[in-house]
Design a protein around this motif. Structure first.
Motif, PDB file in Angstrom:
ATOM      1  N   SER A 142       0.844  -1.191   0.000  1.00 37.12           N
ATOM      2  CA  SER A 142       0.000   0.000   0.000  1.00 37.12           C
ATOM      3  C   SER A 142       0.877   1.238   0.000  1.00 37.12           C
ATOM      4  O   SER A 142       1.787   1.363   0.824  1.00 37.12           O
ATOM      5  CB  SER A 142      -0.922   0.009   1.226  1.00 37.12           C
ATOM      6  OG  SER A 142      -1.753   1.153   1.230  1.00 37.12           O
ATOM      7  N   LEU A 143       0.610   2.143  -0.938  1.00 38.68           N
ATOM      8  CA  LEU A 143       1.353   3.397  -1.025  1.00 38.68           C
ATOM      9  C   LEU A 143       0.477   4.464  -1.651  1.00 38.68           C
ATOM     10  O   LEU A 143      -0.607   4.176  -2.169  1.00 38.68           O
ATOM     11  CB  LEU A 143       2.661   3.220  -1.805  1.00 38.68           C
ATOM     12  CG  LEU A 143       2.601   2.560  -3.167  1.00 38.68           C
ATOM     13  CD1 LEU A 143       3.617   3.199  -4.097  1.00 38.68           C
ATOM     14  CD2 LEU A 143       2.931   1.068  -3.030  1.00 38.68           C
ATOM     15  N   ALA A 144       0.936   5.689  -1.592  1.00 39.81           N
ATOM     16  CA  ALA A 144       0.090   6.825  -1.969  1.00 39.81           C
ATOM     17  C   ALA A 144      -0.393   6.750  -3.407  1.00 39.81           C
ATOM     18  O   ALA A 144      -1.502   7.164  -3.718  1.00 39.81           O
ATOM     19  CB  ALA A 144       0.845   8.130  -1.720  1.00 39.81           C
ATOM     20  N   GLN A 270       1.766  20.660  10.973  1.00 39.15           N
ATOM     21  CA  GLN A 270       1.472  22.084  10.811  1.00 39.15           C
ATOM     22  C   GLN A 270       1.204  22.419   9.341  1.00 39.15           C
ATOM     23  O   GLN A 270       0.270  23.172   9.024  1.00 39.15           O
ATOM     24  CB  GLN A 270       2.646  22.921  11.323  1.00 39.15           C
ATOM     25  CG  GLN A 270       2.786  22.969  12.839  1.00 39.15           C
ATOM     26  CD  GLN A 270       3.896  23.931  13.251  1.00 39.15           C
ATOM     27  OE1 GLN A 270       4.013  25.028  12.720  1.00 39.15           O
ATOM     28  NE2 GLN A 270       4.725  23.496  14.180  1.00 39.15           N
ATOM     29  N   LEU A 271       2.021  21.844   8.439  1.00 37.27           N
ATOM     30  CA  LEU A 271       1.813  22.073   7.013  1.00 37.27           C
ATOM     31  C   LEU A 271       0.470  21.507   6.552  1.00 37.27           C
ATOM     32  O   LEU A 271      -0.252  22.146   5.772  1.00 37.27           O
ATOM     33  CB  LEU A 271       2.939  21.430   6.196  1.00 37.27           C
ATOM     34  CG  LEU A 271       4.283  22.150   6.139  1.00 37.27           C
ATOM     35  CD1 LEU A 271       5.234  21.403   5.210  1.00 37.27           C
ATOM     36  CD2 LEU A 271       4.123  23.582   5.660  1.00 37.27           C
ATOM     37  N   GLU A 341      -1.019  10.830   4.827  1.00 38.23           N
ATOM     38  CA  GLU A 341      -0.934  10.802   3.370  1.00 38.23           C
ATOM     39  C   GLU A 341      -0.962  12.195   2.757  1.00 38.23           C
ATOM     40  O   GLU A 341      -0.549  12.372   1.600  1.00 38.23           O
ATOM     41  CB  GLU A 341      -2.070   9.943   2.819  1.00 38.23           C
ATOM     42  CG  GLU A 341      -1.876   8.458   3.145  1.00 38.23           C
ATOM     43  CD  GLU A 341      -3.124   7.630   2.898  1.00 38.23           C
ATOM     44  OE1 GLU A 341      -4.166   8.215   2.524  1.00 38.23           O
ATOM     45  OE2 GLU A 341      -3.057   6.400   3.095  1.00 38.23           O
ATOM     46  N   HIS A 342      -1.428  13.189   3.506  1.00 40.53           N
ATOM     47  CA  HIS A 342      -1.480  14.545   2.964  1.00 40.53           C
ATOM     48  C   HIS A 342      -0.196  15.336   3.207  1.00 40.53           C
ATOM     49  O   HIS A 342      -0.096  16.487   2.762  1.00 40.53           O
ATOM     50  CB  HIS A 342      -2.679  15.309   3.547  1.00 40.53           C
ATOM     51  CG  HIS A 342      -3.966  15.029   2.819  1.00 40.53           C
ATOM     52  ND1 HIS A 342      -4.618  13.825   2.925  1.00 40.53           N
ATOM     53  CD2 HIS A 342      -4.702  15.794   1.968  1.00 40.53           C
ATOM     54  CE1 HIS A 342      -5.718  13.874   2.178  1.00 40.53           C
ATOM     55  NE2 HIS A 342      -5.782  15.038   1.583  1.00 40.53           N
ATOM     56  N   ILE A 343       0.764  14.749   3.879  1.00 39.45           N
ATOM     57  CA  ILE A 343       2.015  15.481   4.118  1.00 39.45           C
ATOM     58  C   ILE A 343       2.708  15.839   2.802  1.00 39.45           C
ATOM     59  O   ILE A 343       3.072  17.011   2.586  1.00 39.45           O
ATOM     60  CB  ILE A 343       2.955  14.691   5.048  1.00 39.45           C
ATOM     61  CG1 ILE A 343       2.339  14.563   6.448  1.00 39.45           C
ATOM     62  CG2 ILE A 343       4.319  15.382   5.144  1.00 39.45           C
ATOM     63  CD1 ILE A 343       3.098  13.625   7.370  1.00 39.45           C
ATOM     64  N   PRO A 344       2.908  14.891   1.860  1.00 42.00           N
ATOM     65  CA  PRO A 344       3.548  15.293   0.594  1.00 42.00           C
ATOM     66  C   PRO A 344       2.729  16.323  -0.174  1.00 42.00           C
ATOM     67  O   PRO A 344       3.297  17.218  -0.811  1.00 42.00           O
ATOM     68  CB  PRO A 344       3.642  13.968  -0.180  1.00 42.00           C
ATOM     69  CG  PRO A 344       3.558  12.895   0.849  1.00 42.00           C
ATOM     70  CD  PRO A 344       2.661  13.433   1.922  1.00 42.00           C
ATOM     71  N   LEU A 345       1.405  16.211  -0.112  1.00 43.18           N
ATOM     72  CA  LEU A 345       0.556  17.177  -0.810  1.00 43.18           C
ATOM     73  C   LEU A 345       0.687  18.568  -0.183  1.00 43.18           C
ATOM     74  O   LEU A 345       0.764  19.579  -0.888  1.00 43.18           O
ATOM     75  CB  LEU A 345      -0.901  16.716  -0.763  1.00 43.18           C
ATOM     76  CG  LEU A 345      -1.195  15.353  -1.396  1.00 43.18           C
ATOM     77  CD1 LEU A 345      -2.655  14.970  -1.184  1.00 43.18           C
ATOM     78  CD2 LEU A 345      -0.862  15.366  -2.882  1.00 43.18           C
ATOM     79  N   GLU A 350       3.117  24.083  -0.180  1.00 41.75           N
ATOM     80  CA  GLU A 350       3.970  25.066   0.483  1.00 41.75           C
ATOM     81  C   GLU A 350       5.027  25.619  -0.462  1.00 41.75           C
ATOM     82  O   GLU A 350       5.484  26.748  -0.291  1.00 41.75           O
ATOM     83  CB  GLU A 350       4.631  24.421   1.714  1.00 41.75           C
ATOM     84  CG  GLU A 350       5.443  25.370   2.576  1.00 41.75           C
ATOM     85  CD  GLU A 350       4.581  26.323   3.394  1.00 41.75           C
ATOM     86  OE1 GLU A 350       5.157  27.198   4.072  1.00 41.75           O
ATOM     87  OE2 GLU A 350       3.334  26.201   3.366  1.00 41.75           O
ATOM     88  N   GLY A 351       5.429  24.824  -1.462  1.00 47.26           N
ATOM     89  CA  GLY A 351       6.412  25.303  -2.424  1.00 47.26           C
ATOM     90  C   GLY A 351       7.504  24.294  -2.684  1.00 47.26           C
ATOM     91  O   GLY A 351       7.495  23.174  -2.167  1.00 47.26           O
ATOM     92  N   LEU A 352       8.475  24.701  -3.501  1.00 45.74           N
ATOM     93  CA  LEU A 352       9.559  23.813  -3.897  1.00 45.74           C
ATOM     94  C   LEU A 352      10.358  23.364  -2.679  1.00 45.74           C
ATOM     95  O   LEU A 352      10.504  24.099  -1.697  1.00 45.74           O
ATOM     96  CB  LEU A 352      10.476  24.521  -4.891  1.00 45.74           C
ATOM     97  CG  LEU A 352       9.829  24.898  -6.231  1.00 45.74           C
ATOM     98  CD1 LEU A 352      10.777  25.776  -7.041  1.00 45.74           C
ATOM     99  CD2 LEU A 352       9.451  23.655  -7.005  1.00 45.74           C
ATOM    100  N   ASN A 353      10.910  22.147  -2.771  1.00 45.81           N
ATOM    101  CA  ASN A 353      11.659  21.586  -1.650  1.00 45.81           C
ATOM    102  C   ASN A 353      12.661  20.571  -2.165  1.00 45.81           C
ATOM    103  O   ASN A 353      12.617  20.156  -3.319  1.00 45.81           O
ATOM    104  CB  ASN A 353      10.706  20.944  -0.635  1.00 45.81           C
ATOM    105  CG  ASN A 353       9.728  19.997  -1.296  1.00 45.81           C
ATOM    106  OD1 ASN A 353      10.065  18.862  -1.611  1.00 45.81           O
ATOM    107  ND2 ASN A 353       8.502  20.469  -1.541  1.00 45.81           N
TER     108      ASN A 353
END
Length: 480
Positions: A142-144, A270-271, A341-345, A350-353
């Motif tokens: 299972s993955l995003a 927080q993000l 699962e929403h952390i990468p989104l 938030e912008g480039l990283n």
């Protein structure tokens, strides 16, 4: 992407032969048709190709590879095109052919007694899960990207996901593979065996090789019994060191019932809250680290909840956990997973990283985070750390966000190479890996060469030369 006329003219015999082999509608050459296959998931790489070839059977794949050998055309295998390291994107020369496996999308067999499912490379991961569930079984990968990635791509990159702690990586879920070799031969290794000591383990050569040694066209994958119950909880902790102690305690209490143990830093959540305010932060106060853990119980939900309560009570009394909440429904359990699962989104919003998919021995994670955070803070003041991942198997997504309010594009241009070196040097000191589950592709090919020993690189090159002497299988990926 338009190709020069002189290049196009040299393509005609190859393209005509491909059209005869698989049908002209399945040989894509119009730029509008080929465009979706030429850019990677993160839009970091934009390639060009002679054509996009879309076979429907293993025999058609073999025929295309034989034509590629005859005409000396390099092949770039591609599944769902969801990779994060550019491994399925052609180069910019326009002399390669993308070979899409999406039409190889049949489930060939489900064997409940052997607990296996035989699927072709183009089957979507979520469809494998659904077909297994229809048969009363669990396929635990299972993955995003499971709604769009394919099992062939999962095998090519040895995908990990959230269940590695209990079920292992894709390699450990695979019993056998069918492969088209770089010469266009078909190796039928579709054996649903747990034991087979009859020579070299060829299966493992192809899993994780990113299509550089041959093309996986089908596989026999392991199934597991469906759990009677899943129970999910969130725990708040003061540090990554405390999370490691909590992991040890959870493993002692739950053993193999512990199927998920995900770490999320406070800044990650927080993000998520900033960009997805409907996803509520579950605790009243802020905590340095949050752990998402899940038990899969073969007995009952009551049994799992009772075990969870004993675990949490012990962890709270020991001072490992500051606060905890157990999901009271499937909806709440899904809400907990949505936070993760929403952390990468949220990070993308938030912008480039600068992203890192690293792995270190589980016991070193706390030290790695402390030391590397400090080194990054000293080198790039104001950089924000987005640290989350699969604590139970030592895999962290250790990402660096630009300082708040700054120019993210300039931040990347000025600091990406420095940040990569800091992170990868630290990984190396802790005896880890610079790619735990995303593969090397073209993104990390030079970094891997820097950190691997000369002996290891020579062994890899010897394998590549022996199996693919013409270097037609996904050249420029994994190895130079």
């Amino acid at each position: 992407m338009n190709q020069p006329n002189d290049l196009r003219s040299t393509l005609e015999p190859f393209l005509a032969a491909c059209a005869a082999a698989i049908g002209a509608p399945h040989v894509l050459t119009d730029p509008h048709d080929t465009a979706p296959y030429l850019t990677d998931w993160r839009r970091r790489y934009q390639g060009a190709a002679r054509a996009v070839l879309c076979p429907a059977t293993t025999d058609e794949v073999a025929a295309l590879v034989k034509l590629a050998v005859e005409h000396r055309v390099a092949i770039v295998p591609q599944g769902g095109n969801t990779g994060l390291a550019g491994g399925a994107t052609p180069d910019t020369g326009g002399r390669e052919a993308v070979l899409s496996l999406r039409r190889l999308n049949r489930v060939r067999e489900i064997d409940p007694h052997n607990n296996t499912i035989t699927v072709e490379a183009g089957v979507i991961l979520a469809d494998v899960q659904a077909r297994a569930a229809d048969a009363g079984r669990l396929f635990p990968l299972s993955l995003a990207a499971e709604g769009s990635c394919t099992i062939g791509g999962n095998l090519a990159t040895n995908a990990g996901g959230t269940g590695v702690l209990r079920y292992g990586t894709t390699r450990e879920l695979c019993l056998g593979v069918e492969v088209v070799t770089p010469q266009g031969d078909v190796w039928d290794g579709l054996r649903g065996l747990r034991k087979d000591n009859t020579g070299y383990d060829l299966r493992d050569l192809y899993i994780g090789a990113e299509g550089t040694l041959g093309i996986i066209t089908a596989a026999v994958m392991k199934l597991h019994p469906q759990p009677a119950a899943r129970v999910t909880a969130l725990a708040a902790l003061g540090s990554a060191h405390a999370a490691l102690d909590f992991l040890s305690l959870a493993q002692r209490f739950a053993g193999p019932l512990l199927t998920g143990f995900e770490l999320m830093s406070d800044f990650c959540l927080q993000l998520v809250g900033r960009h997805f305010p409907q996803l509520r932060y579950p605790f009243d106060g802020r905590h340095a680290q949050i752990v998402l853990l899940e038990l899969s119980d073969s007995e009952s939900e009551e049994h799992a909840r009772a075990l969870f309560e004993r675990l949490m009570e012990t962890a709270l009394e020991a001072g490992l956990v500051a606060d905890a909440v157990v999901a009271e429904s499937l909806a709440q359990s899904q809400a907990f997973w949505n936070l993760r699962e929403h952390i990468p989104l949220a990070q993308a919003q938030e912008g480039l990283n600068v992203k890192h998919d690293i792995g270190v021995p589980i016991s070193r994670i706390g030290h790695f985070i402390e030391e590397t955070d400090a080194a990054i803070a000293a080198a790039v003041p104001g950089a924000r750390m987005v640290t989350f991942g699969h604590l139970g198997d030592g895999n962290l997504h250790y990402n660096v966000q630009a300082p708040e309010g700054g120019d993210a594009k300039a931040f990347l241009a000025e600091n990406e190479s420095t940040l990569n070196r800091i992170v990868y040097d630290s990984v190396n000191r802790h005896r880890g890996t610079i790619s735990a589950e995303h593969g090397l592709g073209q993104l990390k090919i030079d970094e891997a060469a820097h950190y691997k020993s000369a002996v290891e690189l020579q062994l890899m090159r010897a394998l590549k030369q022996a199996l693919d002497p013409l270097n037609l299988m996904n050249p420029g990926k994994v190895l130079r």
